[in-house]
Design a protein around this motif. Structure first.
Motif, mmCIF file in Angstrom:
data_model
loop_
_atom_site.group_PDB
_atom_site.id
_atom_site.type_symbol
_atom_site.label_atom_id
_atom_site.label_comp_id
_atom_site.label_asym_id
_atom_site.label_seq_id
_atom_site.Cartn_x
_atom_site.Cartn_y
_atom_site.Cartn_z
ATOM 1 N N LEU A 62 -1.586 5.533 10.081
ATOM 2 C CA LEU A 62 -2.042 6.297 8.926
ATOM 3 C C LEU A 62 -3.494 5.991 8.575
ATOM 4 O O LEU A 62 -4.041 6.571 7.686
ATOM 5 N N GLY A 94 -0.253 7.422 15.846
ATOM 6 C CA GLY A 94 0.561 6.251 15.585
ATOM 7 C C GLY A 94 0.082 5.418 14.419
ATOM 8 O O GLY A 94 0.470 4.277 14.278
ATOM 9 N N LEU A 98 -8.389 1.379 4.646
ATOM 10 C CA LEU A 98 -7.026 1.208 4.175
ATOM 11 C C LEU A 98 -6.048 1.420 5.317
ATOM 12 O O LEU A 98 -6.257 2.269 6.167
ATOM 13 N N ASP A 99 -4.959 0.673 5.262
ATOM 14 C CA ASP A 99 -3.935 0.834 6.278
ATOM 15 C C ASP A 99 -3.246 2.189 6.154
ATOM 16 O O ASP A 99 -2.732 2.739 7.112
ATOM 17 N N ALA A 100 -3.194 2.707 4.927
ATOM 18 C CA ALA A 100 -2.515 3.982 4.673
ATOM 19 C C ALA A 100 -3.542 4.974 4.170
ATOM 20 O O ALA A 100 -3.371 5.586 3.126
ATOM 21 N N LEU A 154 1.405 9.682 -5.263
ATOM 22 C CA LEU A 154 1.609 11.020 -4.697
ATOM 23 C C LEU A 154 2.831 11.682 -5.309
ATOM 24 O O LEU A 154 2.799 12.849 -5.685
ATOM 25 N N LEU A 166 -2.545 8.692 3.480
ATOM 26 C CA LEU A 166 -1.671 8.793 2.312
ATOM 27 C C LEU A 166 -2.476 8.647 1.026
ATOM 28 O O LEU A 166 -2.254 9.367 0.040
ATOM 29 N N TYR A 167 -3.446 7.728 1.051
ATOM 30 C CA TYR A 167 -4.322 7.556 -0.098
ATOM 31 C C TYR A 167 -5.052 8.853 -0.408
ATOM 32 O O TYR A 167 -5.160 9.275 -1.568
ATOM 33 N N PHE A 215 -4.188 11.960 0.235
ATOM 34 C CA PHE A 215 -3.347 12.988 -0.377
ATOM 35 C C PHE A 215 -2.927 12.614 -1.789
ATOM 36 O O PHE A 215 -2.779 13.480 -2.659
ATOM 37 N N ALA A 216 -2.736 11.296 -2.015
ATOM 38 C CA ALA A 216 -2.372 10.869 -3.361
ATOM 39 C C ALA A 216 -3.483 11.213 -4.353
ATOM 40 O O ALA A 216 -3.232 11.718 -5.450
ATOM 41 N N LEU A 267 0.782 4.002 -3.031
ATOM 42 C CA LEU A 267 0.211 5.335 -2.832
ATOM 43 C C LEU A 267 1.286 6.407 -2.911
ATOM 44 O O LEU A 267 1.046 7.491 -3.450
ATOM 45 N N GLN A 311 0.825 -1.217 0.000
ATOM 46 C CA GLN A 311 0.000 0.000 0.000
ATOM 47 C C GLN A 311 0.844 1.245 0.000
ATOM 48 O O GLN A 311 0.606 2.171 -0.758
ATOM 49 N N ILE A 344 0.042 18.639 4.536
ATOM 50 C CA ILE A 344 0.548 17.322 4.913
ATOM 51 C C ILE A 344 1.326 17.387 6.210
ATOM 52 O O ILE A 344 1.223 16.480 7.053
#
Lengths: 175, 395, 190
Positions: B194, B192, B132-134, A57, B137-138, B140-141, A53, A49, B181
């Motif tokens: 994302l 702790g 999602l684990d992130a 980005l 980040l997803y 912002f992507a 991602l 992931q 960000i």
């Protein structure tokens, strides 16, 4: 070879081929962006992931925009249409491209085929649970690979300072 | 189900989805489950967009001492219907020298990117479409993809002014992504993780009646303000709406668009506004948790939407109050003020975590942010004459 | 640069917003067409003919002298004199207009016809909601549409109407004063 891998691979390859063959330069850039997004999809398909991602980005969000700015702020968009289209020129360009691609492919194939993950028997491979992947990356960056991280940070700072100095230097000349 | 009625109301949409998915054979269940979440998002947020357009016009009108639209429907609430019919029936003018494929795809890409961002927002307890684990980040992507759509719109119109507007818009969006960000990084450090679901979950506790929201800490408040200012700039809202305000003066990046594509750009912009407000709520305002411990009987999704409406009201309020920032003022603000403050917020968040609970850490973190704020504010004012304008010859 | 200006601005708009629900005077919008602003007394739009009394034919002040037709700059007035005569406000026999047309789509509201009329017969109206979808005849007004009562004139321009009526009464009084000694003479002779 699952369906999702096939689709993403076709998308990436299609984007890359389009980036080479389209006439207008900005179309080529957008096709390259599609190829990069396809790569990100492949990472996500593998369960990575963070990398997938971060690929979107960084590459789609920053690098593609950088290339676009470079194309726009120079006259690259117009020059591309006046390229040398003689038979001789096209043949030599094609030959050079094919040779380079073959060389890169050979090196990559050698590396992949001789890498430890592929040479180990399939039964001993364990799936990395995506649950812990983020923490593992963070852990590794902060403990084992902290020196490369700091060096990268230093390099980025140097690049930033260099960009600022380059922009500043233009002012006395403009005056 | 032997849950209390309050909990049943809270989880009513989750239970509805499970009931509907139960009717589908087991092989297709994951697909149908995702499809139902997608349909819910596609139905809900454009409806909120329609409601917001009329709210904004009436709100701005009241702030400017006039009525807003009040002819279509009771109190003008059916105005979006009239606007929708108008934009659907307008002629779609494409310039002759415009790049047709890119011109067509730019609004679609913008709307698609804006919709994708909603997948990770926890709209209620157990109600994020994808965990999602992130997640952050997803988010912002996907936001970065929207910038590409802006460039495509500006370039494909084959219009100098559209291109200039698009480049300015991209420069603005990239500059403000950094404080955005960085301020969310402070929250990620504190939580702790994302994952948006995890971050919202961590803020759902209570000490006494006070919630554990991150906005109720010194670094959280500063981070929230920085986040909201950067969010206003990211979505091209007033006072950072130079890319679209230029339309009134010369042209903006969507000047060559008419009819439905123009409506799609507006939809994309407002959807982006809701998405980034939603992220701000998740990161700082506790997501779906109630503000006081005695109010937890109200369902979680009602709290999320109440906070979202409050943030939308703040956006409208800012639009009605502040004049537009110039490009150089915008960029100075981002790089010279917000970036140092965002870094300080990160440091303050780290210090907060490692100091023991008590008055000391409140004082230290507050001073760590407030003193540089005052110094930076005063310092950046040096050399700028801000006051009543004086003329050399016209007096 | 600490943001206190922004906070002050936000407070101001908040006060406007909340005040607009509480205080009716803040909203200065006139919701046309349910509400209309009153026009100034000297407002003018297009001309109309005045008649005294109830009968538009008998009380019409216009004597078809055709001065307004000649003075009108875009020449939007069309008058045809009658063949016979009728008595006017002082009893004298005068011609009257058989046809009095004004093409309102041409009229430029210059008020010259009003200024030159010696008989106080034509004045400016204030109506402005005159849109019609009849392209050819809709804005060509005939005598029947143009004739309006003196009371109506009083209602739209009270001061002017008061002055006009004072002048007309003076004329009537003068004519009556001249008629009385003449009558007395006639009676004395008879």
């Amino acid at each position: 070879m699952s369906l999702s891998f096939l689709i993403l691979a076709l998308l990436t390859l299609g984007g890359a081929v389009a980036a080479m063959t389209l006439h207008r330069l900005v179309h080529c850039v957008l096709a390259l962006t599609v190829a990069l997004a396809g790569l990100a999809g492949l990472y996500l398909n593998l369960g990575a992931q963070f990398v997938g991602l971060a690929q979107i980005l960084v590459y789609v969000g920053a690098v593609a925009i950088l290339i676009v700015f470079a194309v726009l702020l120079t006259r690259g968009a117009e020059i591309a249409s006046q390229m040398d289209s003689s038979r001789q020129g096209r043949f030599s360009a094609l030959a050079g491209g094919v040779a380079t691609a073959a060389a890169v492919f050979a090196v990559l194939a050698w590396v992949v085929l001789h890498s430890p993950t592929l040479s180990a028997p399939a039964a001993t491979m364990t799936q990395v649970a995506p649950q812990a992947a983020m923490q593992q990356i963070g852990d590794a960056l902060m403990r084992r690979y902290v020196l490369p991280l700091e060096v990268m940070g230093l390099m980025l700072t140097a690049a930033l300072i260099g960009a600022v100095i380059l922009a500043l230097e233009e002012k006395p000349e403009a005056q | 189900m032997t849950q209390a009625p309050v909990q049943q109301l809270d989880q009513i949409f989750v239970m509805l989805k499970h009931w509907l998915v139960g009717y589908v054979p087991a092989a297709a269940q994951p697909v149908v489950s995702s499809l139902l979440s997608v349909v819910a998002i596609l139905a809900l947020f454009p409806a909120l967009f329609a409601f917001t357009t009329v709210l904004e016009r009436k709100g701005l009108g009241r702030m400017q001492n006039r009525y807003g639209p009040n002819r279509v429907g009771p109190f003008g609430l059916l105005q979006p219907l009239a606007d929708g019919i108008k934009s659907l029936t307008k002629e779609d003018v494409v310039p002759r020298t415009a790049d047709k494929a890119v011109h067509f795809m730019a609004p679609l890409l913008l709307v698609a990117a804006s919709f994708l961002a909603y997948a990770v927002l926890p709209v209620g307890r157990n109600m994020a479409a994808v965990n999602l684990d992130a997640g952050v980040l997803y988010f912002f992507a996907v936001g970065a993809v929207a910038e590409l759509a802006v460039f495509m719109a500006g370039w494909s119109s084959h219009n100098k002014y559209s291109l200039l507007g698009a480049m300015r818009a991209i420069a603005q969006m990239i500059s403000y992504e950094v404080p955005l960000i960085l301020s969310s990084l402070a929250v990620i450090m504190a939580a702790g993780s994302l994952s948006t679901v995890e971050i919202a979950g961590r803020q759902a506790g209570y000490s006494g009646i006070w919630p554990h929201w991150y906005v109720l800490t010194p670094w959280g408040l500063a981070g929230f303000l920085l986040f909201m200012i950067a969010a206003t700039a990211e979505t091209n809202r007033s006072p950072f709406d130079l890319p679209e305000g230029e339309s009134e003066i010369i042209a903006g990046y969507y000047t060559e668009y008419s009819g439905f594509k123009f409506a799609l750009f507006f939809l994309g912009e407002y959807l982006g506004m809701f998405a980034i407000s939603g992220l701000g709520i998740t990161l700082f305002l506790g997501g779906w948790s109630a503000p006081f411990s005695f109010l937890t009987w109200i369902p979680s999704w009602i709290w999320f939407f109440a906070k979202l409406l409050a943030l939308i009201a703040v956006f409208i309020w800012m639009r009605g109050t502040l004049p537009r920032l110039r490009m150089d003022q915008l960029m100075n603000f981002a790089w010279k003020f917000m970036l140092p403050m965002a870094l300080l917020v990160m440091v303050s968040a780290g210090v907060w975590r490692f100091l023991p609970h008590g008055v000391l850490r409140w004082i230290v973190c507050f001073v760590m942010i407030a003193v540089p704020y005052v110094l930076l504010g005063r310092g950046l004012l040096q050399g700028k004459k801000i006051g009543k304008r004086t003329y050399r010859f016209a007096e | 640069m600490l943001g206190e200006g922004i906070v002050k601005g936000l407070a101001e708009t908040a006060r406007n917003f909340l005040g607009s629900f509480v205080d009716e005077e803040r909203l200065t919008t006139v919701e046309y067409p349910e509400e209309r602003l009153p026009q100034a007394e000297a407002a003018r739009n297009f001309p109309f003919l005045i008649y005294d009394g109830d009968d538009a034919e008998k009380g019409l002040r216009c004597v078809a002298c055709q001065i307004c037709e000649k003075e009108c700059p875009p020449r939007c007035i069309h008058i045809e004199k009658s063949k016979d005569k009728k008595p006017d406000y002082v009893g004298k026999q005068q011609f009257y207009p058989a046809v009095f047309d004004i093409d309102v789509s041409v009229c430029m509201s210059c008020q010259i016809c009003v200024e030159v009329c010696p008989f106080e017969a034509i004045r400016m109206d204030t109506q402005f909601e005159l849109s019609t979808d009849d392209r050819f005849g809709g804005l060509l007004w005939t005598k029947a549409e143009l004739a309006k009562t003196n009371e109506y004139y009083h209602s739209i321009h009270p001061t002017e109407a008061g002055e006009t009526d004072a002048r007309l009464d003076e004329e009537k009084a003068k004519v009556a004063a001249k008629a009385k000694p003449a009558e007395a003479e006639m009676q004395a002779k008879a």
